[in-house]
Design a protein around this motif. Structure first.
Motif, short mmCIF file in Angstrom:
data_model
loop_
_atom_site.label_atom_id
_atom_site.label_comp_id
_atom_site.label_asym_id
_atom_site.label_seq_id
_atom_site.Cartn_x
_atom_site.Cartn_y
_atom_site.Cartn_z
N SER A 292 -4.96 -2.69 -44.88
CA SER A 292 -3.55 -2.92 -44.56
C SER A 292 -2.62 -2.31 -45.61
O SER A 292 -3.01 -1.99 -46.74
CB SER A 292 -3.27 -4.42 -44.46
OG SER A 292 -3.29 -5.01 -45.76
N GLU B 159 -12.77 -4.27 -49.34
CA GLU B 159 -13.72 -3.96 -48.29
C GLU B 159 -14.36 -5.21 -47.69
O GLU B 159 -14.96 -5.15 -46.63
CB GLU B 159 -14.79 -3.00 -48.83
CG GLU B 159 -14.22 -1.63 -49.09
CD GLU B 159 -15.28 -0.61 -49.40
OE1 GLU B 159 -15.70 0.09 -48.46
OE2 GLU B 159 -15.68 -0.52 -50.56
N ARG C 78 -10.93 -8.74 -43.86
CA ARG C 78 -10.86 -8.36 -42.45
C ARG C 78 -9.41 -8.32 -42.01
O ARG C 78 -8.58 -9.08 -42.51
CB ARG C 78 -11.64 -9.35 -41.57
CG ARG C 78 -13.14 -9.24 -41.78
CD ARG C 78 -13.63 -7.89 -41.28
NE ARG C 78 -15.02 -7.65 -41.58
CZ ARG C 78 -15.46 -6.96 -42.60
NH1 ARG C 78 -14.63 -6.45 -43.49
NH2 ARG C 78 -16.75 -6.76 -42.78
N ALA C 79 -9.12 -7.46 -41.05
CA ALA C 79 -7.74 -7.31 -40.59
C ALA C 79 -7.28 -8.58 -39.88
O ALA C 79 -8.04 -9.26 -39.22
CB ALA C 79 -7.64 -6.12 -39.63
N SER C 80 -6.01 -8.84 -40.02
CA SER C 80 -5.40 -9.97 -39.34
C SER C 80 -4.60 -9.47 -38.15
O SER C 80 -4.13 -8.35 -38.13
CB SER C 80 -4.47 -10.70 -40.31
OG SER C 80 -3.64 -11.60 -39.63
N SER C 81 -4.44 -10.31 -37.14
CA SER C 81 -3.61 -9.93 -36.00
C SER C 81 -2.14 -10.18 -36.28
O SER C 81 -1.29 -9.86 -35.46
CB SER C 81 -4.03 -10.70 -34.75
OG SER C 81 -3.87 -12.08 -34.97
N TYR D 109 -11.19 -2.27 -38.07
CA TYR D 109 -10.65 -2.73 -39.35
C TYR D 109 -9.97 -1.59 -40.08
O TYR D 109 -10.52 -0.50 -40.22
CB TYR D 109 -11.75 -3.30 -40.24
CG TYR D 109 -11.25 -3.62 -41.63
CD1 TYR D 109 -10.30 -4.63 -41.81
CD2 TYR D 109 -11.68 -2.90 -42.72
CE1 TYR D 109 -9.80 -4.91 -43.07
CE2 TYR D 109 -11.19 -3.17 -43.98
CZ TYR D 109 -10.26 -4.18 -44.16
OH TYR D 109 -9.75 -4.44 -45.40
N ALA E 271 -1.45 -4.97 -36.23
CA ALA E 271 -2.83 -5.01 -35.74
C ALA E 271 -2.87 -5.66 -34.36
O ALA E 271 -2.11 -6.58 -34.08
CB ALA E 271 -3.73 -5.77 -36.70
N ARG F 208 -13.31 5.06 -44.40
CA ARG F 208 -12.40 3.92 -44.49
C ARG F 208 -11.07 4.28 -43.83
O ARG F 208 -10.50 5.34 -44.10
CB ARG F 208 -12.17 3.52 -45.95
CG ARG F 208 -13.38 2.86 -46.60
CD ARG F 208 -13.11 2.52 -48.05
NE ARG F 208 -13.11 3.72 -48.87
CZ ARG F 208 -14.03 3.99 -49.81
NH1 ARG F 208 -15.02 3.15 -50.04
NH2 ARG F 208 -13.94 5.10 -50.53
N GLN G 53 -8.73 -3.93 -32.61
CA GLN G 53 -8.48 -2.75 -33.45
C GLN G 53 -9.54 -2.65 -34.53
O GLN G 53 -9.88 -3.64 -35.18
CB GLN G 53 -7.10 -2.85 -34.09
CG GLN G 53 -6.79 -1.69 -35.03
CD GLN G 53 -5.41 -1.78 -35.63
OE1 GLN G 53 -4.49 -2.28 -35.01
NE2 GLN G 53 -5.27 -1.30 -36.85
N GLN H 270 -4.11 1.79 -42.85
CA GLN H 270 -2.94 1.68 -41.97
C GLN H 270 -1.76 2.40 -42.60
O GLN H 270 -1.42 2.15 -43.75
CB GLN H 270 -2.56 0.21 -41.77
CG GLN H 270 -1.39 -0.02 -40.82
CD GLN H 270 -1.77 0.20 -39.38
OE1 GLN H 270 -2.67 -0.44 -38.88
NE2 GLN H 270 -1.08 1.12 -38.72
#
Length: 197
Positions: free
Chosen positions: A34, A7, A10-13, A31, A25, A102, A29, A105
């Motif tokens: 993944s 938690e 953070r999401a990556s591109s 979070y 991602a 939550r 977008q 993906q």
């Protein structure tokens, strides 16, 4: 993999492993936990690409997890059922949301899903963990509604999807109760929240 600290991530591109080379991602977008973090298995084969043009709301009709660990376990169970029980390439949905709001993906949003029979093309599948239909009627939480709103607003902005093209699974298939009466009764409210963003 260990998931207890996810938690704070953070999401990556960047694409993550197991996505068949389709970007997972995109800018802005919300979070999402993944595939790597929840321990997804790779797809059985390459994904077919899609360009998102509509959104379909589902429920899993399964467990209603109460902890992060339970939700991760449920993600793995759903993927196993879809790959080995249904014999699909991968988990059928693009996003799944637990009762805490939550977002997980599933398939990359740019990959063709397997969630609406004969209507998967260019269709983003969002599924809520739990059963929102009699006799269970799991509680639809404010956190889940907010997560759907964020996803819907992002999809509208990124792919120019009209909020009018956010529908329930039963709108395509009269033989299913999905996404359950509890959720279906709130679809107009949720759809309108995409417009207000």
């Amino acid at each position: 993999p260990k998931v207890y600290g996810i938690e704070v991530l953070r999401a990556s591109s960047k694409p993550t492993s197991g996505t068949g080379g389709i970007e997972e991602a995109r800018k802005g977008q919300p979070y999402a936990i993944s595939r790597d973090l929840w321990g997804a298995k790779p797809p059985k084969g390459p994904y077919d690409p899609q360009t998102p043009k509509r959104i379909t709301q589902h429920h899993t009709a399964g467990r209603y997890p109460t902890t992060l660990e339970d939700s991760v376990t449920e993600m793995r169970i759903i993927q196993d059922y879809h790959q080995n029980g249904r014999k699909w390439n991968d988990i059928g949905y693009h996003f799944l949301i637990d009762p805490a709001g939550r977002i997980f993906q599933g398939r990359p949003v740019g990959a063709l899903g397997a969630h609406v029979l004969s209507n998967n093309a260019d269709n983003v599948g969002i599924s809520l963990m739990g059963s929102y239909h009699p006799p269970r009627n799991d509680a639809l939480t404010p956190e889940q509604i907010e997560a759907i709103r964020k996803l819907g607003a992002w999809l509208r902005e990124t792919y120019r999807i009209s909020p009018d093209l956010y529908q329930g699974h039963r709108d395509f298939n009269a033989g299913t109760d999905c996404p359950g009466d509890v959720v279906y009764a709130r679809l107009k409210e949720i759809r309108d929240s995409f417009r207000a963003e």
